[in-house]
Design a protein around this motif. Structure first.
Motif, PDB file in Angstrom:
ATOM      1  N   UNK A  64       6.260  -7.862  -3.392  1.00  0.00           N
ATOM      2  CA  UNK A  64       6.240  -8.917  -4.412  1.00  0.00           C
ATOM      3  C   UNK A  64       6.753  -8.361  -5.738  1.00  0.00           C
ATOM      4  N   UNK A  65       7.458  -9.186  -6.509  1.00  0.00           N
ATOM      5  CA  UNK A  65       7.938  -8.704  -7.808  1.00  0.00           C
ATOM      6  C   UNK A  65       6.767  -8.279  -8.698  1.00  0.00           C
ATOM      7  N   UNK A  66       6.855  -7.083  -9.232  1.00  0.00           N
ATOM      8  CA  UNK A  66       5.872  -6.552 -10.173  1.00  0.00           C
ATOM      9  C   UNK A  66       6.482  -5.354 -10.879  1.00  0.00           C
ATOM     10  N   UNK A  67       5.841  -4.910 -11.919  1.00  0.00           N
ATOM     11  CA  UNK A  67       6.301  -3.711 -12.626  1.00  0.00           C
ATOM     12  C   UNK A  67       5.755  -2.511 -11.862  1.00  0.00           C
ATOM     13  N   UNK A  68       6.625  -1.789 -11.150  1.00  0.00           N
ATOM     14  CA  UNK A  68       6.139  -0.679 -10.327  1.00  0.00           C
ATOM     15  C   UNK A  68       5.708   0.513 -11.182  1.00  0.00           C
ATOM     16  N   UNK A  69       4.720   1.224 -10.690  1.00  0.00           N
ATOM     17  CA  UNK A  69       4.297   2.455 -11.342  1.00  0.00           C
ATOM     18  C   UNK A  69       5.352   3.528 -11.086  1.00  0.00           C
ATOM     19  N   UNK A  70       5.350   4.590 -11.875  1.00  0.00           N
ATOM     20  CA  UNK A  70       6.293   5.686 -11.602  1.00  0.00           C
ATOM     21  C   UNK A  70       6.143   6.242 -10.183  1.00  0.00           C
ATOM     22  N   UNK A  71       4.928   6.284  -9.668  1.00  0.00           N
ATOM     23  CA  UNK A  71       4.724   6.791  -8.300  1.00  0.00           C
ATOM     24  C   UNK A  71       5.346   5.859  -7.260  1.00  0.00           C
ATOM     25  N   UNK A 120       7.985   3.879  -7.814  1.00  0.00           N
ATOM     26  CA  UNK A 120       9.439   4.044  -7.957  1.00  0.00           C
ATOM     27  C   UNK A 120       9.886   5.303  -7.219  1.00  0.00           C
ATOM     28  N   UNK A 121       9.154   6.393  -7.411  1.00  0.00           N
ATOM     29  CA  UNK A 121       9.506   7.649  -6.759  1.00  0.00           C
ATOM     30  C   UNK A 121       9.409   7.516  -5.243  1.00  0.00           C
ATOM     31  N   UNK A 122       8.382   6.820  -4.753  1.00  0.00           N
ATOM     32  CA  UNK A 122       8.213   6.646  -3.309  1.00  0.00           C
ATOM     33  C   UNK A 122       9.371   5.850  -2.717  1.00  0.00           C
ATOM     34  N   UNK A 123       9.762   4.766  -3.379  1.00  0.00           N
ATOM     35  CA  UNK A 123      10.885   3.959  -2.880  1.00  0.00           C
ATOM     36  C   UNK A 123      12.192   4.757  -2.909  1.00  0.00           C
ATOM     37  N   UNK A 124      12.407   5.506  -3.998  1.00  0.00           N
ATOM     38  CA  UNK A 124      13.624   6.325  -4.090  1.00  0.00           C
ATOM     39  C   UNK A 124      13.654   7.381  -2.991  1.00  0.00           C
ATOM     40  N   UNK A 147       4.043   1.413  -1.216  1.00  0.00           N
ATOM     41  CA  UNK A 147       5.446   1.197  -1.597  1.00  0.00           C
ATOM     42  C   UNK A 147       6.383   1.839  -0.579  1.00  0.00           C
ATOM     43  N   UNK A 148       6.049   3.051  -0.146  1.00  0.00           N
ATOM     44  CA  UNK A 148       6.880   3.730   0.860  1.00  0.00           C
ATOM     45  C   UNK A 148       6.877   2.952   2.171  1.00  0.00           C
TER      46      UNK A 148
END
Length: 100
Positions: A14-21, A23-27, A64-65
């Motif tokens: 769902x659209x939300x402001x992701x935490x840095x963790x 973002x890192x997991x998705x990357x 997220x991952x």
């Protein structure tokens, strides 16, 4: 995938402001998935499901991952070729939004 796991995956997408963790997991998942076929991504998704255990108890980065592996597996189911973030509209949209 169980209904509970599917609900966790849908919530993580769902659209939300992701935490840095998150973002890192998705990357990290996108980097690992680069060059994978659908079958390889599906195997990676199964490995993550086994490692995460009960998804309701997983931390946001693990969710997220898991969600990203699920999404990439779905993309590849209709794509047929290897995964590349450069050709993934969802990933490109997130990158564009981060750099605004």
């Amino acid at each position: 995938m169980s209904e509970g796991t599917e609900a966790v995956v849908e919530a993580a997408l769902e659209p939300h402001e992701p935490s840095p963790a998150e973002v890192e997991a998705r990357d990290r998942v996108r980097n690992e998935a680069t060059g994978m076929t659908h079958h390889q991504a599906a195997a990676a998704l199964e490995s993550v499901l086994d490692a995460v255990g009960p998804t309701a108890d997983a931390d946001p980065a693990a969710r997220a991952a898991l969600a990203e592996w699920h999404r990439i597996t779905e993309v590849l189911a209709g794509h047929g070729g290897p995964y590349t973030p450069d050709a993934d509209p969802y990933a490109q949209g997130q990158l564009t939004a981060r750099h605004r």
